[in-house]
Enzyme design. Structure first.
Site, mmCIF file in Angstrom:
data_model
loop_
_atom_site.group_PDB
_atom_site.id
_atom_site.type_symbol
_atom_site.label_atom_id
_atom_site.label_comp_id
_atom_site.label_asym_id
_atom_site.label_seq_id
_atom_site.Cartn_x
_atom_site.Cartn_y
_atom_site.Cartn_z
ATOM 1 N N ASN A 90 0.892 -1.317 0.262
ATOM 2 C CA ASN A 90 -0.269 -0.171 -0.745
ATOM 3 C C ASN A 90 0.143 1.123 -0.184
ATOM 4 O O ASN A 90 0.007 2.595 0.549
ATOM 5 C CB ASN A 90 -0.775 0.272 1.238
ATOM 6 C CG ASN A 90 -0.391 -0.497 2.481
ATOM 7 O OD1 ASN A 90 0.866 -0.368 2.591
ATOM 8 N ND2 ASN A 90 -1.034 -0.920 2.892
ATOM 9 N N ARG A 118 2.892 6.243 11.767
ATOM 10 C CA ARG A 118 2.084 5.338 13.294
ATOM 11 C C ARG A 118 1.978 7.227 14.077
ATOM 12 O O ARG A 118 3.205 7.898 14.750
ATOM 13 C CB ARG A 118 3.074 4.957 13.659
ATOM 14 C CG ARG A 118 2.596 2.880 13.480
ATOM 15 C CD ARG A 118 1.646 2.788 12.817
ATOM 16 N NE ARG A 118 1.959 1.528 12.424
ATOM 17 C CZ ARG A 118 0.890 1.674 11.196
ATOM 18 N NH1 ARG A 118 0.748 2.573 10.008
ATOM 19 N NH2 ARG A 118 1.260 0.404 9.855
ATOM 20 N N GLN A 122 -5.811 2.841 18.611
ATOM 21 C CA GLN A 122 -7.105 2.921 17.584
ATOM 22 C C GLN A 122 -7.990 1.831 17.775
ATOM 23 O O GLN A 122 -7.234 0.318 18.172
ATOM 24 C CB GLN A 122 -6.343 2.563 15.541
ATOM 25 C CG GLN A 122 -5.552 3.743 15.463
ATOM 26 C CD GLN A 122 -4.978 3.425 13.839
ATOM 27 O OE1 GLN A 122 -4.328 4.840 13.697
ATOM 28 N NE2 GLN A 122 -5.449 2.453 13.239
ATOM 29 N N HIS A 181 -7.575 5.967 10.296
ATOM 30 C CA HIS A 181 -6.105 5.277 10.217
ATOM 31 C C HIS A 181 -7.466 4.284 8.367
ATOM 32 O O HIS A 181 -7.402 3.312 8.133
ATOM 33 C CB HIS A 181 -6.120 3.968 10.738
ATOM 34 C CG HIS A 181 -4.552 3.349 9.756
ATOM 35 N ND1 HIS A 181 -4.118 2.411 10.436
ATOM 36 C CD2 HIS A 181 -4.204 3.716 9.136
ATOM 37 C CE1 HIS A 181 -2.586 2.165 10.369
ATOM 38 N NE2 HIS A 181 -3.112 3.111 9.069
HETATM 39 P P1 NAI Z 1 9.795 1.574 4.543
HETATM 40 O O1 NAI Z 1 10.846 0.028 5.857
HETATM 41 O O2 NAI Z 1 10.278 1.288 2.725
HETATM 42 O O3 NAI Z 1 10.823 2.327 5.032
HETATM 43 C C1 NAI Z 1 11.465 3.061 6.002
HETATM 44 C C2 NAI Z 1 12.472 4.147 6.131
HETATM 45 O O4 NAI Z 1 12.207 4.653 7.351
HETATM 46 C C3 NAI Z 1 13.635 3.391 5.947
HETATM 47 O O5 NAI Z 1 13.932 3.874 4.760
HETATM 48 C C4 NAI Z 1 14.671 3.720 7.540
HETATM 49 O O6 NAI Z 1 15.772 3.796 6.680
HETATM 50 C C5 NAI Z 1 13.746 4.679 8.221
HETATM 51 N N1 NAI Z 1 13.791 5.001 9.017
HETATM 52 C C6 NAI Z 1 13.674 3.735 9.893
HETATM 53 N N2 NAI Z 1 13.635 4.311 11.730
HETATM 54 C C7 NAI Z 1 14.234 5.419 11.234
HETATM 55 C C8 NAI Z 1 14.327 7.282 11.734
HETATM 56 N N3 NAI Z 1 14.741 6.593 13.718
HETATM 57 N N4 NAI Z 1 14.588 8.299 10.797
HETATM 58 C C9 NAI Z 1 14.537 8.327 9.999
HETATM 59 N N5 NAI Z 1 14.748 7.291 9.343
HETATM 60 C C10 NAI Z 1 14.300 6.071 9.507
HETATM 61 O O7 NAI Z 1 9.283 1.757 5.019
HETATM 62 P P2 NAI Z 1 7.737 1.696 4.033
HETATM 63 O O8 NAI Z 1 7.146 0.642 3.187
HETATM 64 O O9 NAI Z 1 8.103 3.510 3.435
HETATM 65 O O10 NAI Z 1 6.510 2.512 5.399
HETATM 66 C C11 NAI Z 1 6.882 2.985 6.323
HETATM 67 C C12 NAI Z 1 5.930 3.202 7.554
HETATM 68 O O11 NAI Z 1 3.961 3.390 7.275
HETATM 69 C C13 NAI Z 1 5.863 1.971 7.648
HETATM 70 O O12 NAI Z 1 6.052 1.527 8.991
HETATM 71 C C14 NAI Z 1 4.301 1.466 8.154
HETATM 72 O O13 NAI Z 1 4.313 2.139 10.174
HETATM 73 C C15 NAI Z 1 3.572 3.123 7.969
HETATM 74 N N6 NAI Z 1 2.673 2.580 7.339
HETATM 75 C C16 NAI Z 1 1.229 3.363 6.717
HETATM 76 C C17 NAI Z 1 0.277 3.294 6.468
HETATM 77 C C18 NAI Z 1 -1.191 3.555 6.566
HETATM 78 O O14 NAI Z 1 -1.877 2.876 6.365
HETATM 79 N N7 NAI Z 1 -0.982 5.143 6.941
HETATM 80 C C19 NAI Z 1 0.224 1.622 5.601
HETATM 81 C C20 NAI Z 1 1.704 1.420 4.905
HETATM 82 C C21 NAI Z 1 2.390 2.064 6.314
#
Ligand code: NAI
Length: 358
Positions: free
Chosen positions: A117, A256, A285, A309
């Site tokens: 997503n 989040r 939530q 959400h």
């Molecule tokens: P991803 O794993 O591809 O990217 C996450 C990035 O955050 C990585 O580049 C990582 O190095 C970086 N990161 C981790 N800790 C960090 C920190 N302390 N400071 C800076 N950067 C940091 O994950 P993706 O697919 O981009 O998703 C990110 C988040 O979005 C998910 O973990 C989820 O919580 C949220 N999400 C929300 C959705 C919604 O419906 N609102 C749906 C999908 C994801």
């Protein structure tokens, strides 16, 4: 094998719209397939408290399916009781509702449908940035009220062109947000991440990495949060960090809720230090009725773009994560290796770096 799925209620909408696959009614289209192989499937939205379906069935379920949209919180305490649990599958992206350290301790695998997503969320981020910067919601509310006073909304409406926009986290979603921002001719695109973007990616979006978080936020007109929730990001945007934001900045968080401090954000909106906050994720939530993020407004009566959400649960996204969930289960049942990008906790523990294990 007992499979327990905690999903959100779809009600009439799910009965009328079968593509709402992530609901308790439509059950990720898993029932026939699982029962056809002699497995038991328990599906419920009842997830809180010791008498809930979740807590009752977790004691002997082998597979747990959850969704971030209505998270079944699998705490360390519950994990102790889940004696038969082998694998947790997140239908979607983001497994912070599972105690990952406890999963490692108990040898429970955690998988999610990576990428399912990410476009859905990136599009929502762009929309949220625009609706805040352009002061869209108060303008629309004015129309619904039957009023027409252009200056009342134009006084806090801006163009995105010429602004500095930065993402905390430049992974799958953060990068897609940067890509989608390119045609807006922002003054500059910035990112803050542990890791630099690959060279071709950084070049494509022409984004500059800022390694210090305070310096990063102090340069941004708009900050968007796109990193996972883990020990290193819980409460990352707190009262102290907010002091370093530009006065009148906009903050968008679809990652989040708990990454941003509830009360510090509400206070910053009320004072006008933040001009707006928008997103779809909440620290709990469903969000309680009295949650301040439901009602907060800036001094000009706008600046709130909160929704439930749902950014990552569009019908297109549901098709992808339902398919991905089934494919993870198929691999599990036939003892095939899982797609590496879906593995958060593998048989040998942490397998993704996104959750702060660096
Ligand atoms: P991803 O794993 O591809 O990217 C996450 C990035 O955050 C990585 O580049 C990582 O190095 C970086 N990161 C981790 N800790 C960090 C920190 N302390 N400071 C800076 N950067 C940091 O994950 P993706 O697919 O981009 O998703 C990110 C988040 O979005 C998910 O973990 C989820 O919580 C949220 N999400 C929300 C959705 C919604 O419906 N609102 C749906 C999908 C994801």
């Amino acid at each position: 094998m007992k499979v327990l799925a905690i999903l959100y209620t779809g009600g009439n909408a799910a009965r009328e719209e079968p593509r709402l696959l992530g609901t308790i009614e439509n059950q990720l289209a898993l029932r026939e397939w699982l029962e056809g192989q002699g497995h038991e499937l328990i599906v419920s939205d009842d997830k809180e408290g010791p008498d809930s379906v979740f807590q009752k069935h977790i004691v002997d379920a082998e597979v747990l399916i959850t969704t971030p949209f209505h998270p079944g919180y699998l705490t360390a305490e519950l994990m102790e009781k889940a004696k038969n649990l082998k694998i947790c599958v997140t239908a979607g992206v983001g497994s912070d509702h599972i105690d990952l350290n406890a999963a490692v301790k108990h040898g429970v695998e955690v998988l999610e449908v990576s990428g399912s997503n990410v476009v859905s969320v990136a599009e929502h981020v762009i929309m949220s940035i625009l609706l805040l910067v352009r002061n869209f919601i108060p303008a629309h509310e004015m129309i619904e009220r039957g009023d027409w006073q252009v200056s009342d909304v134009a006084r806090n409406a801006y163009d995105l062109e010429g602004k500095v926009v930065g993402t905390i986290g430049a992974g799958r979603i953060g990068f897609r947000v940067l890509q989608r921002l390119v045609p807006f001719n922002c003054k500059e695109l910035l990112y803050y991440d542990y890791a630099p973007l690959p060279e071709h990616g950084a070049k494509e979006v022409n984004a500059r990495r800022v390694e210090d978080l305070k310096e990063f936020v102090s340069q941004c007109d708009v900050v968007t949060v796109n990193c996972p929730l883990h020990e290193g990001t819980r409460g990352l945007v707190n009262e102290e960090l907010l002091k370093h934001f530009k006065k009148g900045a906009w903050l968008v968080n679809t990652a989040r809720g708990a990454i941003c401090d509830r009360d510090a954000v509400a206070a910053a909106i009320k004072s006008g230090h933040l001009n707006g906050y928008s997103g779809d994720v909440w620290n709990v939530q469903p969000a309680p009725k009295e949650h301040p993020w439901r009602y907060m407004k800036n001094p000009l009566g706008g600046g709130n773009g909160m929704v439930p959400h749902y950014s990552g649960t569009t019908l297109d996204a549901q098709a992808r994560y339902a398919k991905g969930t089934r494919s993870i289960l198929e691999n599990y049942l036939t003892d095939k290796p899982q797609e590496p990008q879906n593995v958060i906790i593998g048989r040998k523990g942490y397998e993704t770096k996104a959750y702060g294990q660096r």
